[in-house]
Design a protein around this motif. Structure first.
Motif, mmCIF file in Angstrom:
data_model
loop_
_atom_site.group_PDB
_atom_site.id
_atom_site.type_symbol
_atom_site.label_atom_id
_atom_site.label_comp_id
_atom_site.label_asym_id
_atom_site.label_seq_id
_atom_site.Cartn_x
_atom_site.Cartn_y
_atom_site.Cartn_z
ATOM 1 N N HIS A 185 0.816 -1.216 0.000
ATOM 2 C CA HIS A 185 0.000 0.000 0.000
ATOM 3 C C HIS A 185 0.852 1.269 0.000
ATOM 4 O O HIS A 185 0.522 2.235 -0.683
ATOM 5 N N ILE A 186 1.965 1.272 0.717
ATOM 6 C CA ILE A 186 2.836 2.454 0.692
ATOM 7 C C ILE A 186 3.462 2.616 -0.687
ATOM 8 O O ILE A 186 3.754 3.733 -1.133
ATOM 9 N N GLY A 187 3.618 1.513 -1.412
ATOM 10 C CA GLY A 187 4.093 1.595 -2.784
ATOM 11 C C GLY A 187 3.224 2.506 -3.639
ATOM 12 O O GLY A 187 3.714 3.198 -4.539
ATOM 13 N N TRP A 188 1.912 2.516 -3.355
ATOM 14 C CA TRP A 188 1.014 3.400 -4.098
ATOM 15 C C TRP A 188 1.332 4.871 -3.832
ATOM 16 O O TRP A 188 1.117 5.724 -4.698
ATOM 17 N N LEU A 189 1.849 5.181 -2.661
ATOM 18 C CA LEU A 189 2.227 6.564 -2.364
ATOM 19 C C LEU A 189 3.488 6.957 -3.130
ATOM 20 O O LEU A 189 3.654 8.117 -3.508
ATOM 21 N N TYR A 190 4.375 5.978 -3.355
ATOM 22 C CA TYR A 190 5.529 6.234 -4.227
ATOM 23 C C TYR A 190 5.037 6.522 -5.648
ATOM 24 O O TYR A 190 5.532 7.436 -6.321
ATOM 25 N N SER B 129 -18.782 -7.279 10.768
ATOM 26 C CA SER B 129 -19.998 -6.456 10.913
ATOM 27 C C SER B 129 -20.755 -6.321 9.595
ATOM 28 O O SER B 129 -21.616 -5.448 9.455
ATOM 29 N N GLY B 130 -20.400 -7.169 8.625
ATOM 30 C CA GLY B 130 -21.124 -7.155 7.360
ATOM 31 C C GLY B 130 -20.606 -6.170 6.340
ATOM 32 O O GLY B 130 -21.280 -5.902 5.340
ATOM 33 N N GLY B 131 -19.411 -5.605 6.582
ATOM 34 C CA GLY B 131 -18.831 -4.645 5.647
ATOM 35 C C GLY B 131 -17.491 -5.118 5.141
ATOM 36 O O GLY B 131 -17.186 -6.309 5.136
ATOM 37 N N ASP B 132 -16.689 -4.174 4.719
ATOM 38 C CA ASP B 132 -15.322 -4.449 4.286
ATOM 39 C C ASP B 132 -14.499 -3.182 4.509
ATOM 40 O O ASP B 132 -14.991 -2.211 5.114
ATOM 41 N N ALA B 133 -13.261 -3.179 4.033
ATOM 42 C CA ALA B 133 -12.389 -2.030 4.287
ATOM 43 C C ALA B 133 -12.953 -0.739 3.704
ATOM 44 O O ALA B 133 -12.769 0.338 4.270
ATOM 45 N N ALA B 134 -13.652 -0.853 2.581
ATOM 46 C CA ALA B 134 -14.217 0.348 1.951
ATOM 47 C C ALA B 134 -15.367 0.925 2.764
ATOM 48 O O ALA B 134 -15.643 2.119 2.702
ATOM 49 N N ALA C 227 -3.711 2.661 1.137
ATOM 50 C CA ALA C 227 -2.797 3.806 1.114
ATOM 51 C C ALA C 227 -3.543 5.106 1.387
ATOM 52 O O ALA C 227 -3.061 5.977 2.124
ATOM 53 N N GLU C 228 -4.730 5.225 0.804
ATOM 54 C CA GLU C 228 -5.514 6.451 0.953
ATOM 55 C C GLU C 228 -6.099 6.596 2.353
ATOM 56 O O GLU C 228 -6.269 7.715 2.857
ATOM 57 N N LYS C 229 -6.411 5.467 3.003
ATOM 58 C CA LYS C 229 -7.136 5.496 4.281
ATOM 59 C C LYS C 229 -6.248 5.347 5.514
ATOM 60 O O LYS C 229 -6.726 5.575 6.633
ATOM 61 N N THR C 230 -4.987 4.955 5.323
ATOM 62 C CA THR C 230 -4.145 4.630 6.483
ATOM 63 C C THR C 230 -4.111 5.749 7.515
ATOM 64 O O THR C 230 -4.252 5.502 8.724
ATOM 65 N N ALA C 231 -3.930 6.979 7.092
ATOM 66 C CA ALA C 231 -3.849 8.096 8.047
ATOM 67 C C ALA C 231 -5.161 8.279 8.797
ATOM 68 O O ALA C 231 -5.169 8.481 10.028
#
Length: 332
Positions: free
Chosen positions: A76-81, A167-172, A316-320
């Motif tokens: 995921h940090i690779g996407w920031l590169y 809880s019936g969801g996912d990371a998004a 990468a977008e959500k980590t912070a």
């Protein structure tokens, strides 16, 4: 073979390939299993620049020209590169064993997997009550584990994804798991700041249950710590460490050679034996003992059914945001 190695050595005389990576055991993993073989085949020495994941990213963003030719980082940090314009687009035709790369390691057109692992539930069977089973991630919420669990403070994405899934969801749709994760607060004892800190906490028995990196658990087991890694029925959270070629590198030919060696079945087999990671190619040889370890994947079915995959770009977008929420609502 000897004549070609001599020819390559002459062609690349006075060159030096620079690798950016984590320090400690991960640097040793690369040097012992990839770097030495690269130097044997090419005659080119390898230099390592080490540091933390985010520290190295920030340094690369500020540099007027790249310090390294290849960078190892998480998927995921690779996407920031990539977002920072720091990686070259890969010409995979220059990496012969790319055709054997498993789907889970084909992260982007700019960075690809070098090995894989899972974050799962690790526990001390000599300390945890025998009545507590870890057949599901839900078992972390067992009241018998009050004040006994540790998790990393630097990356809460594993638990955030798991709580959402339960809880019936996912990371998004991670917000769906917020209440579930808050309900786990009584069971936390500590939040470890790095791998060494986490290993100390579980080895001492202070936190006999952890959300941890599978490779670290197997390292401790090799040192005599009574530790087991569970494979919950929902799967374990997949992690893929990756490599990319830095834009502006003057040693692109050497960089491709290094990546090709890293993905060769011989080297991938050595990495599994050395670190108990999953090979990222489907033609590596894995011993029956290593193949039996939870989180070491050798078949497509395992990759498909035993992994919880957090979309790498989303992560990468959500980590912070995830870390901020986790710190305010779980750690405090």
């Amino acid at each position: 073979m000897l004549s070609s190695a001599i020819g390559a050595s002459a062609a690349w005389a006075q060159e030096e390939l620079v690798i950016s990576t984590w320090g400690g055991s991960f640097r040793d993993l690369i040097e012992e299993n990839i770097g030495k073989e690269f130097t044997r085949q090419t005659g080119v020495p390898v230099k390592y620049i080490t540091g933390g994941t985010i520290d190295r990213l920030n340094k690369a963003k500020l540099a007027s020209r790249p310090e390294s030719d290849i960078t190892f980082t998480t998927s995921h940090i690779g996407w920031l590169y990539i977002d920072g314009g720091l990686f070259e687009k890969l010409d995979t035709s220059r990496i012969p064993n790319y055709s054997h790369l498993v789907d889970a390691a084909r992260i982007s057109d700019y960075h690809i997997g070098s090995w894989a692992y899972v974050y799962s539930i690790g526990y001390r069977p000599d300390i945890v009550p025998s009545s507590v089973k870890f057949e599901s991630w839900n078992d972390l919420w067992n009241p018998a584990l009050k004040g006994r669990i540790a998790a990393p403070d630097f990356d809460p994405s594993h638990l955030i994804a798991v709580a959402a899934l339960l809880s019936g969801g996912d990371a998004a749709t991670w917000e769906k798991g917020q209440d579930k994760l808050k309900a786990l607060k009584p069971n936390f004892k500590a939040f470890y700041t790095n791998d060494a800190n986490g290993q100390q906490l579980i080895a001492s028995g202070e936190t006999p249950v952890q959300v941890l990196l599978s490779m670290n658990a197997y390292h401790m087991a090799g040192q005599g710590v009574n530790i087991k890694v569970a494979m919950p029925k929902e799967g374990a959270v997949l992690g893929v460490d990756t490599m990319g070629i830095m834009k502006g590198s003057t040693k692109v030919d050497l960089a491709y050679k290094f990546m090709d060696i890293a993905l060769s079945p011989e080297v991938q087999s050595k990495i599994v034996a050395y670190k108990k990671a999953s090979p990222v190619v489907d033609n590596a040889t894995v011993s029956p003992e290593d193949a039996s370890l939870p989180g070491v994947f050798t078949t497509k079915e395992q990759w498909d059914t035993q992994t919880i995959v957090i979309d790498h770009k989303l992560r990468a977008e959500k980590t912070a945001d995830w870390r901020k929420w986790f710190t305010e609502n779980i750690m405090n």
